[in-house]
Each structure stands twice: as C-alpha cells, then as structure tokens.
Design a protein around this motif. Structure first.
Motif, PDB file in Angstrom:
ATOM      1  N   HIS A  34       0.827  -1.207   0.000  1.00 54.16           N
ATOM      2  CA  HIS A  34       0.000   0.000   0.000  1.00 54.16           C
ATOM      3  C   HIS A  34       0.867   1.266   0.000  1.00 54.16           C
ATOM      4  N   SER A  35       0.483   2.253  -0.808  1.00 52.61           N
ATOM      5  CA  SER A  35       1.124   3.578  -0.802  1.00 52.61           C
ATOM      6  C   SER A  35       2.604   3.527  -1.177  1.00 52.61           C
ATOM      7  N   ASN A  36       2.870   3.071  -2.396  1.00 58.14           N
ATOM      8  CA  ASN A  36       4.195   3.167  -2.993  1.00 58.14           C
ATOM      9  C   ASN A  36       4.031   3.869  -4.340  1.00 58.14           C
ATOM     10  N   ASN A  37       5.002   3.698  -5.234  1.00 58.07           N
ATOM     11  CA  ASN A  37       4.918   4.284  -6.577  1.00 58.07           C
ATOM     12  C   ASN A  37       5.073   3.211  -7.646  1.00 58.07           C
ATOM     13  N   ILE A  38       4.539   2.042  -7.376  1.00 65.42           N
ATOM     14  CA  ILE A  38       4.716   0.906  -8.274  1.00 65.42           C
ATOM     15  C   ILE A  38       3.907   1.112  -9.556  1.00 65.42           C
ATOM     16  N   VAL A  39       4.600   0.985 -10.681  1.00 64.51           N
ATOM     17  CA  VAL A  39       3.978   1.187 -11.991  1.00 64.51           C
ATOM     18  C   VAL A  39       3.634  -0.149 -12.644  1.00 64.51           C
ATOM     19  N   VAL A  40       4.520  -1.137 -12.477  1.00 66.57           N
ATOM     20  CA  VAL A  40       4.341  -2.437 -13.131  1.00 66.57           C
ATOM     21  C   VAL A  40       4.553  -3.552 -12.113  1.00 66.57           C
ATOM     22  N   VAL A  41       3.708  -4.561 -12.185  1.00 66.07           N
ATOM     23  CA  VAL A  41       3.879  -5.768 -11.367  1.00 66.07           C
ATOM     24  C   VAL A  41       4.413  -6.863 -12.283  1.00 66.07           C
ATOM     25  N   PRO A  42       5.541  -7.497 -11.942  1.00 62.31           N
ATOM     26  CA  PRO A  42       6.130  -8.492 -12.841  1.00 62.31           C
ATOM     27  C   PRO A  42       5.243  -9.717 -13.019  1.00 62.31           C
ATOM     28  N   GLU A  43       5.375 -10.345 -14.182  1.00 61.02           N
ATOM     29  CA  GLU A  43       4.601 -11.546 -14.476  1.00 61.02           C
ATOM     30  C   GLU A  43       4.902 -12.658 -13.473  1.00 61.02           C
ATOM     31  N   ALA A  44       6.099 -12.643 -12.928  1.00 61.58           N
ATOM     32  CA  ALA A  44       6.524 -13.697 -12.003  1.00 61.58           C
ATOM     33  C   ALA A  44       5.678 -13.746 -10.736  1.00 61.58           C
ATOM     34  N   ILE A  45       4.898 -12.692 -10.485  1.00 64.00           N
ATOM     35  CA  ILE A  45       4.065 -12.702  -9.270  1.00 64.00           C
ATOM     36  C   ILE A  45       3.054 -13.834  -9.327  1.00 64.00           C
ATOM     37  N   GLY A  46       2.750 -14.302 -10.532  1.00 57.92           N
ATOM     38  CA  GLY A  46       1.823 -15.410 -10.672  1.00 57.92           C
ATOM     39  C   GLY A  46       2.338 -16.715 -10.112  1.00 57.92           C
ATOM     40  N   SER A  47       3.622 -16.751  -9.730  1.00 58.10           N
ATOM     41  CA  SER A  47       4.213 -17.966  -9.157  1.00 58.10           C
ATOM     42  C   SER A  47       4.137 -18.009  -7.639  1.00 58.10           C
ATOM     43  N   LEU A  48       3.567 -16.965  -7.018  1.00 53.39           N
ATOM     44  CA  LEU A  48       3.389 -16.974  -5.559  1.00 53.39           C
ATOM     45  C   LEU A  48       2.146 -17.817  -5.234  1.00 53.39           C
ATOM     46  N   VAL A  49       2.303 -19.119  -5.326  1.00 51.95           N
ATOM     47  CA  VAL A  49       1.161 -20.028  -5.307  1.00 51.95           C
ATOM     48  C   VAL A  49       0.399 -20.034  -3.980  1.00 51.95           C
ATOM     49  N   LYS A  50       1.027 -19.575  -2.897  1.00 50.51           N
ATOM     50  CA  LYS A  50       0.361 -19.589  -1.596  1.00 50.51           C
ATOM     51  C   LYS A  50      -0.251 -18.242  -1.228  1.00 50.51           C
ATOM     52  N   LEU A  51      -0.083 -17.241  -2.081  1.00 51.19           N
ATOM     53  CA  LEU A  51      -0.522 -15.883  -1.751  1.00 51.19           C
ATOM     54  C   LEU A  51      -2.046 -15.809  -1.637  1.00 51.19           C
ATOM     55  N   GLN A  52      -2.520 -15.290  -0.498  1.00 51.52           N
ATOM     56  CA  GLN A  52      -3.956 -15.159  -0.239  1.00 51.52           C
ATOM     57  C   GLN A  52      -4.424 -13.702  -0.225  1.00 51.52           C
ATOM     58  N   CYS A  53      -3.517 -12.780   0.082  1.00 49.44           N
ATOM     59  CA  CYS A  53      -3.888 -11.372   0.171  1.00 49.44           C
ATOM     60  C   CYS A  53      -2.811 -10.528  -0.504  1.00 49.44           C
ATOM     61  N   LEU A  54      -3.220  -9.701  -1.459  1.00 51.14           N
ATOM     62  CA  LEU A  54      -2.291  -8.811  -2.160  1.00 51.14           C
ATOM     63  C   LEU A  54      -2.858  -7.398  -2.142  1.00 51.14           C
ATOM     64  N   ASP A  55      -2.121  -6.480  -1.539  1.00 48.28           N
ATOM     65  CA  ASP A  55      -2.562  -5.087  -1.422  1.00 48.28           C
ATOM     66  C   ASP A  55      -1.624  -4.187  -2.226  1.00 48.28           C
ATOM     67  N   LEU A  56      -2.137  -3.670  -3.338  1.00 50.82           N
ATOM     68  CA  LEU A  56      -1.401  -2.744  -4.191  1.00 50.82           C
ATOM     69  C   LEU A  56      -2.125  -1.406  -4.281  1.00 50.82           C
ATOM     70  N   SER A  57      -2.895  -1.076  -3.265  1.00 55.57           N
ATOM     71  CA  SER A  57      -3.639   0.185  -3.251  1.00 55.57           C
ATOM     72  C   SER A  57      -2.682   1.368  -3.236  1.00 55.57           C
ATOM     73  N   ASP A  58      -3.164   2.496  -3.767  1.00 54.54           N
ATOM     74  CA  ASP A  58      -2.401   3.753  -3.727  1.00 54.54           C
ATOM     75  C   ASP A  58      -1.010   3.616  -4.336  1.00 54.54           C
ATOM     76  N   ASN A  59      -0.976   3.137  -5.572  1.00 52.13           N
ATOM     77  CA  ASN A  59       0.265   3.088  -6.332  1.00 52.13           C
ATOM     78  C   ASN A  59       0.049   3.821  -7.653  1.00 52.13           C
ATOM     79  N   ALA A  60       0.806   3.482  -8.677  1.00 50.01           N
ATOM     80  CA  ALA A  60       0.684   4.160  -9.978  1.00 50.01           C
ATOM     81  C   ALA A  60       0.434   3.143 -11.089  1.00 50.01           C
ATOM     82  N   LEU A  61      -0.269   2.065 -10.758  1.00 54.96           N
ATOM     83  CA  LEU A  61      -0.508   0.996 -11.722  1.00 54.96           C
ATOM     84  C   LEU A  61      -1.441   1.454 -12.841  1.00 54.96           C
ATOM     85  N   GLU A  62      -1.039   1.174 -14.070  1.00 55.57           N
ATOM     86  CA  GLU A  62      -1.898   1.399 -15.231  1.00 55.57           C
ATOM     87  C   GLU A  62      -2.400   0.077 -15.803  1.00 55.57           C
TER      88      GLU A  62
END
Length: 298
Positions: free
Chosen positions: A73-101
């Motif tokens: 939450h609250s960073n300046n992230i523009v792009v999330v890498p494709e590799a995030i799809g390999s976090l097979v156990k991830l249950q909660c992902l918070d990317l609020s308040d960034n710069a994602l397009e």
C-alpha cells in the motif's frame, strides 16, 4: 538506516520469522538483502507500506516462496512483474495507492488469492480472466477514474468500485434504465441502447466495434495503428475500454446490452446482505441468445 534495515532482515532470516515489517522505511528499491542466497523461505507476511518502491523483483516468488500476504500500500509501483503469478500460496495482495496502469494477467494464476486490493491507481482495465478462481472473494478497485468496466467473472465476488470511471454529470446525461416488475435500474451512461429477447440483429455500430476489437486483440495487439482520422475520438476511447463484458460469454459490449435481473436471494452474494432480498443483481448479456440461456446458478 541501511545498516538498521540489513540488521532487521538478518535477524528475520536467522530466527526464521514469519512476519516482517518494513513500513515507513523510505525504500526506493526492493531490499537486496531479502533476495540474498535462499531468500527468506519461512516468511509468510511482508509489510512494505508507505515507501517509494517503483517496481518488484522478477525473482520474488523464487526467494519468498511461502508468502501468504503481501502489503504494498502507498508506494509508486507502476508495473507488477509476471513472475508474481508464481506466488502459489498468496492469499492477500494489497497494491492500493500506487501508480498501476496495467495489471498483468498472471495475477489470475494466483489460485489461493482471496483478497485483492487495487484502489487508487490509474487502471484502465482488468485482466478478463480475473475472478475465475473460486477462492478470490474480495476485489477492491475504488477510485480508478479510467476504469469503466469489470470482467464478467467478477459478478459473484464482493467488489469495491466506488469512484471508478470518468465523472458524469447526471443532470447533463439522459441515462437509460431497465425495469423489471417494480424495480428500475439505471444503466451505465455509455450504453446507447437496451436489447430485448425479441431483437435478433445487433446494431451496425455494435457489430463494427466488436469486429474491430477482435481484430486488434487477435492480430495487431496495438491500437496505435488507428489514428483519430480513421475513427472519431469517442469511438477510439470506447474501443480501448469497452463499457463491459457479457456475463454469459465475456463478449465485449460497446453500445448495447441485454439486461436480466435476478433477485438477490438467487445469487451467491445473498448471505452477505443478511436477507435483504429487496436488492437485486443485474446481469448484462451481449445478445438475445445469451439473454435466453443465461442461468446465474449454472
């Protein structure tokens, strides 16, 4: 600050911590210390709120394979890498308040994901397959002013989308409405026509837009070949961002919808509203065939 950060991470690695708090650290880059050697194999929850991160490492899943919750939450992230799809156990992902397009389609591969927070970004669309997973229950995309439509697979999830889409002065726009019994539902302002089960032919503009959309997606992959001279600006914008997708088959819709109203008690969301069955769910279909064959519970 750097030495203190390294010490915090080193202690977490040595003592096999499951939770690591790196909030308010003024981080501009993802700490390399987290990715050294075998990473933090035991880490389950990583908190990196209110920093200045602009990207995530490609080897995040390789170094932190057991992450269950990731808070950015609250960073300046523009792009999330494709590799995030390999976090097979991830249950909660918070990317609020960034710069994602853009949200990479690989997020749809996170089959354990239950909570996805993307509020206050610059999103224009979401991956069409987002929401296929039964585990994903909560999606928050509030205050993405360029986001005008949601994937149809999110229809039975808990969605937060307040403040999305370009602001419209209702007094200046005559909104179409759909009535069923005593209930009237106003449709999105982009909808120009309402279809019924007696319509057998789509409007020419709708057919043209769908044909152009499919050509773009299957062959060209890029709308830059279309200049404002070839299409009016309003149609170019609509082509970039359809008003919605059919709840039955996910076909994009640009000017016309075929609405179907279901009482809330017939939807998977009924339990969330504690028997308030006066609320109803409106499904939007792209054709007469979809309208006649769509069963919410099938």
């Amino acid at each position: 600050m750097a030495s203190e950060l390294c010490k915090t991470i080193s202690v977490a690695r040595l003592e096999k911590h499951k939770n690591l708090f790196l909030n308010y650290r003024n981080l501009h880059h993802f700490p390399l210390e987290l990715l050294k050697d075998e990473g933090l194999q035991y880490l389950e929850r990583l908190y990196m709120k209110r920093n200045s991160l602009t990207s995530l490492p490609e080897n995040l899943a390789q170094k932190l394979p057991n992450l269950v919750e990731l808070y950015l939450h609250s960073n300046n992230i523009v792009v999330v890498p494709e590799a995030i799809g390999s976090l097979v156990k991830l249950q909660c992902l918070d990317l609020s308040d960034n710069a994602l397009e853009i949200v990479c389609p690989e997020i749809g591969r996170l089959r354990a994901l239950r909570h996805l927070r993307l509020a206050n970004n610059q999103l224009q669309f979401l991956p069409p397959d987002l929401g296929r997973s039964r585990e994903l229950q909560y999606v928050y995309v509030d205050n993405n002013i360029h986001l005008k439509g949601l994937p149809s697979y999110l229809y039975n999830k808990v969605i937060g989308c307040s403040g999305c889409g370009a602001p419209i002065q209702v007094s200046e726009v005559k909104l179409l409405s759909f009535s069923s019994g005593q209930r009237t539902v106003f449709l999105p302002a982009e909808v120009k026509a309402i279809g019924t089960e007696h319509d057998h032919v789509l409007p020419l503009q709708e057919l043209a837009m769908r044909g152009l959309y499919h050509t773009y997606h299957s062959l060209l992959k890029d709308l830059n070949f279309l200049s404002p001279i070839s299409l009016p600006r309003s149609l170019l914008e609509l082509l970039h961002c359809p008003l919605g997708h059919c709840h039955r088959c996910s076909e994009p819709m640009f000017t016309i919808v075929y609405p179907k109203l279901f009482p809330l008690r017939e939807t998977p969301m009924a339990g969330l509203h504690q028997w308030k069955t006066t609320v109803s769910f409106v499904a939007y279909c792209c054709s007469t065939q979809c309208l006649q064959t769509f069963d919410l519970l099938s």
